[in-house]
Design an enzyme around this catalytic site. Sequence first.
Site, mmCIF file in Angstrom:
data_model
loop_
_atom_site.group_PDB
_atom_site.id
_atom_site.type_symbol
_atom_site.label_atom_id
_atom_site.label_comp_id
_atom_site.label_asym_id
_atom_site.label_seq_id
_atom_site.Cartn_x
_atom_site.Cartn_y
_atom_site.Cartn_z
ATOM 1 N N LYS A 17 0.844 -1.196 0.000
ATOM 2 C CA LYS A 17 0.000 0.000 0.000
ATOM 3 C C LYS A 17 0.875 1.239 0.000
ATOM 4 O O LYS A 17 2.044 1.241 0.387
ATOM 5 C CB LYS A 17 -0.945 0.020 1.195
ATOM 6 N N ASP A 23 -3.022 -1.971 9.720
ATOM 7 C CA ASP A 23 -3.012 -2.006 8.253
ATOM 8 C C ASP A 23 -3.572 -3.307 7.673
ATOM 9 O O ASP A 23 -3.782 -3.398 6.459
ATOM 10 C CB ASP A 23 -1.584 -1.820 7.718
#
Length: 307
Positions: A10, A144
């Site tokens: 990401k 996350d």
Amino acid sequence: MTSHAKAPAKVNLQLTVGPVREDGYHPLVTVFQALALWEHVVAAPRADGRITLTVDAAPGAPVAIDAVPTDERNLAWRAAALLAEEYGIADGVDLAITKGVPVAGGMAGGSADAAAALVACADAWDLGATRADLARLGARLGADVPFSLHGHTAMGLGRGDELTPVMTRGEFHWVLATQAEGLSTPAVFAEYDRQVAAGDLEPSDMRARDAIMSALLAGDAESLGAALANDLEAPALALAPRLGAVLAAAEEAEALGVMVSGSGPTVAALAHSRRHALAIAAHLDAARVADAVVTASAPASGTVLVG
């Protein structure tokens, strides 16, 4: 049965940090985008209840696997153990990780391992777990992990694990400049707190930025590049001044936008096109400001079963 899952890296398009709470966490407003850089996890059940884990690097990937633990310190190992505990599974599992995301680079490679392990183990053990079930467990492993399961583009609130999908059009092209020496996320947040207390850094407005949302909806890479924002960039630069040279080199290569990604030390640069991304990467390589440079398209899917 053996099962194989992959999960994406990401990049944070926006990372806004609020004042530290009583529980020690900072409230965040962040916009994540999943990158087509993948962590692969293969799960093979075993009857003796043990969890084993091996790690390898994907061919050509700039990944230092010597820094990756292969015991209960590994998030994938912990994901398998948590899933077994929650569902009363007596079997063990052999986990084989193939890493394509740089280690300790602020790109959520460890969280992607956890997400892929959750999906692969749930399938291998035939648990019938829903994606919502896995996201709930993932949030217990790390902030996350839910986004690694979700993928695409999303806004995260709280610790970053309260997700809302964000509409996007088109494809974006990123260049990621990584460093062999990582940055401690707690140390970066502590430096953020020090700079705010000293008056060296103004706290941000805790709202999502309209400019980022509009650029994503329009598929406008130039506007997105101009809107990139990260409250942790100044603290990361204070702890790792060498990153300033990376930012400068990407700007010299006419990146549309450039910033430290998350808590660093990876620097992310947005390009006009795939060809422009390759040109920026070549410039960064020639400038010798990073230990490795990779390119990736976005947004990518979330964690999926392979084959």
